[in-house]
Design a protein around this motif. Structure first.
Motif, PDB file in Angstrom:
ATOM      1  N   PRO A 412       0.966  -0.827   0.267  1.00 47.62           N
ATOM      2  CA  PRO A 412       0.065   0.246   0.111  1.00 47.62           C
ATOM      3  C   PRO A 412       1.022   1.738   0.348  1.00 47.62           C
ATOM      4  CG  PRO A 412      -1.150  -1.381   1.770  1.00 47.62           C
ATOM      5  CD  PRO A 412       0.371  -2.100   1.243  1.00 47.62           C
ATOM      6  N   GLN A 439      -6.062  -5.603   5.732  1.00 46.34           N
ATOM      7  CA  GLN A 439      -6.487  -4.094   5.790  1.00 46.34           C
ATOM      8  C   GLN A 439      -7.844  -5.013   5.510  1.00 46.34           C
ATOM      9  OE1 GLN A 439      -5.451  -1.492   4.217  1.00 46.34           O
ATOM     10  NE2 GLN A 439      -3.448  -1.744   4.387  1.00 46.34           N
ATOM     11  N   GLY A 444      -7.724  -1.201   1.516  1.00 43.56           N
ATOM     12  CA  GLY A 444      -6.394  -0.968   0.773  1.00 43.56           C
ATOM     13  C   GLY A 444      -6.567  -2.059  -0.146  1.00 43.56           C
ATOM     14  N   LEU A 447      -6.790  -1.233  -4.200  1.00 47.05           N
ATOM     15  CA  LEU A 447      -5.633  -1.799  -4.489  1.00 47.05           C
ATOM     16  C   LEU A 447      -5.452  -1.859  -6.225  1.00 47.05           C
ATOM     17  CD1 LEU A 447      -3.116   0.293  -2.234  1.00 47.05           C
ATOM     18  CD2 LEU A 447      -4.565   1.115  -3.232  1.00 47.05           C
TER      19      LEU A 447
END
Length: 557
Positions: A412, A439, A444, A447
């Motif tokens: 991240p 997370q 995140g 992503l």
């Protein structure tokens, strides 16, 4: 390629190890269900009123005395045919005689009334429980009849059995006298007719003398008939009289509870095996053959003592080292030489060992002189850093990283600061991009689905021969399907003895729909059979399987 397993079980064979393994998985149910059923049966049976049973026996005999004088003065009934006694005991007339005899005993009128109603209901429903007859006869219908009677008290059972057997003998004797009675009635009718004719004939008439002589002969015959009627007998003779029972025949709480518990255990075991068979699990390589994908590796189930110094150390020797060596060779032969090769390692569900397989393959590739980058893309349950458990976190910058910036050492952070990307050296020739802290929610995890992920992946991969990406399970999250198009394909890890074949097929179907290439399968955590290892992980005596936990640094994840 790996050599096939030395023992392949045919479809018509029963794998007792698998059967016992299934029963062990369902052990709580197999113990709880019989206990509950047995306890409930005991409680219900204990509340039922007791029933007592008394029995009496009669013998069916042949009254032929082998003496002409006795036979001429003795009238006997013919032998009873098969099943006659049972039918007689179910006749309304005989049961009425039984009730009449009970009314003359000391039993309470209420209990006699209950027995009368029960016998009437049994006659109507043709379902008899108060009286039962058991016969032991020879081909000539000679032998013993045992009459059993059930009642609410010992005294009532004894009196009911006595009334039943005496009513049966009385019926048998009456059967023997029926012919004599008919003869007596015929002679009495003749006597009345002669008496009337004599009264109508004048005294001194010759006919009157003849009628008087005939009347005397009839009187003599009647006296003989009276003797025969008194001596007439049936074929049934009382052998043993009933006695009051000491213990009831029902209910029997312990016996009923034991039988109910055994039945519940059998049904529970059958249900568990049936449920397991309907949810077929991958037990060996032969189960994966119909999928049409190459089996790239078979890794053994490691015992806890083998992981005392950590998983990576265990992969450098012993059975796991050899199995991972086969996996490495198969992966190298699967992809063309030269250039950069990227592989995604995933599974259908959590705890199948994908993270451990990723680390073991990276360690084996690095030991062969190849530069390997491991990316922990399982942002919800990051495990790679715990699998490697480095003594110290030595980091170095990736190509293109600007000097002087605070290092970004997790996936991240690298998304936010790509110009400050640092990797962690976990083994010679092996670097790791850890996922950082877990997370939760959307966080995140999105992503991996961003368009910029491919750009970052190209940048991170520079200078490495192999890039191994540890992604979330494919049936739990879509991250693997988002990342795989930027790689050469997916290695799908399957846990032996646990993963259902239907789930593997569903995972492959999802990959086909998303146009994701599955390169092959890795069969993981197979138990040792005949001294040969097939997969890796903890066995039953381990505290926490590497495939089953992502929190222990010495486990396969």
């Amino acid at each position: 390629m790996q050599t096939p397993s030395p023992r392949v079980q045919s479809a018509d064979q029963i794998d007792l190890r698998q059967v016992f393994g299934t029963l062990r998985r369902f052990a709580p149910l197999l113990l709880l269900a019989p206990a509950l059923v047995a306890g409930g049966t005991y409680a219900l049976t204990k509340r039922q009123p007791p029933t007592y049973e008394a029995s009496a026996s009669v013998i069916a005999v042949d009254n032929d005395a082998q003496n002409s004088l006795i036979n001429n003065t003795l009238v006997t009934a013919p032998p009873l045919p098969q099943g006659a006694v049972e039918q007689v005991m179910r006749s309304r007339s005989l049961l009425g005689d039984v009730v009449g005899r009970l009314e003359k005993t000391d039993l309470s009128p209420a209990l006699v009334g209950t027995i009368r109603r029960d016998l009437a209901n049994e006659l109507a429903e043709r379902d008899f429980t108060r009286f039962k007859v058991k016969a032991r006869l020879d081909p000539q219908q000679r032998g013993v009849y045992e009459l059993r009677a059930q009642a609410e008290t010992p005294e009532a059972a004894q009196l009911l059995a006595d009334a039943g057997v005496r009513a049966l003998i009385a019926w048998d004797n009456s059967r023997a006298k029926q012919g004599v009675i008919r003869s007596r009635q015929s002679l009495q009718e003749q006597l009345r007719s002669l008496t009337a004719r004599i009264a109508a004939t004048p005294p001194g008439d010759l006919e009157r003398q003849s009628l008087v002589a005939a009347r005397g002969q009839l009187l003599q015959n009647l006296s003989q008939i009276a003797v025969l009627e008194t001596a007439a007998s049936g074929t049934l003779v009382l052998v043993s009289e009933p006695v009051a029972p000491l213990t009831p025949v029902s209910p029997r709480p312990l016996r009923n509870a034991a039988l109910a518990g055994l039945l519940a255990l059998f049904l529970s075991a059958a249900g568990a095996l049936l449920s397991d068979s309907l949810r077929r699990r991958v037990e060996g390589p032969e189960d994966l053959l119909p999928l049409g994908l190459p089996l790239l590796g078979q890794l053994p189930l490691l015992r806890r003592r083998s992981l005392g110094e950590g998983f990576i150390q265990a992969s450098r020797s012993g059975p796991l080292y050899e199995s991972v060596g086969f996996l490495r060779i198969n992966v190298l032969s699967l992809l063309p030489e030269g250039g950069q090769r990227r592989l995604v390692v995933s599974s259908a569900y959590p705890s199948e060992g994908k993270s451990s397989v990723t680390a073991a393959l990276a360690e084996s590739l690095g030991a062969s002189g190849l530069r390997v980058l491991v990316i922990d893309a399982d942002l919800r349950r990051p495990t790679q850093l715990k699998v490697w458990s480095p003594d110290r976190l030595a980091t170095h910058p990736l190509p293109g990283t600007q000097p002087g910036l605070p290092p970004a050492t997790t996936v991240p952070d690298m998304f936010l600061h790509p110009e400050a990307a640092f990797v962690t050296r976990v083994s010679p020739n092996v670097d790791l991009l850890p996922a950082g802290t877990p997370q939760s929610g959307g966080g995140g995890t999105g992503l991996l689905s961003q368009p910029g992920f491919r750009t970052h992946l190209d940048r991170w991969s520079q200078g490495y021969d192999y890039v191994l990406i540890d992604t979330p399970p494919m049936l739990s999250l879509s991250d693997t399907l988002a990342v795989a198009p930027y790689t050469d394909g997916v290695l799908l890890v399957v846990e032996g003895g646990k993963t259902r074949l239907a789930d593997v097929e569903r995972t492959l179907q999802n990959a086909r729909v998303a146009k994701v290439r599955v390169l092959g399968l890795v069969l993981n955590k197979l138990a040792r059979t005949g001294g040969t290892y097939y997969s890796y992980g903890y066995d039953a005596d381990s505290t926490e399987s590497p495939v089953r936990s992502s929190r222990s640094p010495v486990t396969q994840m």
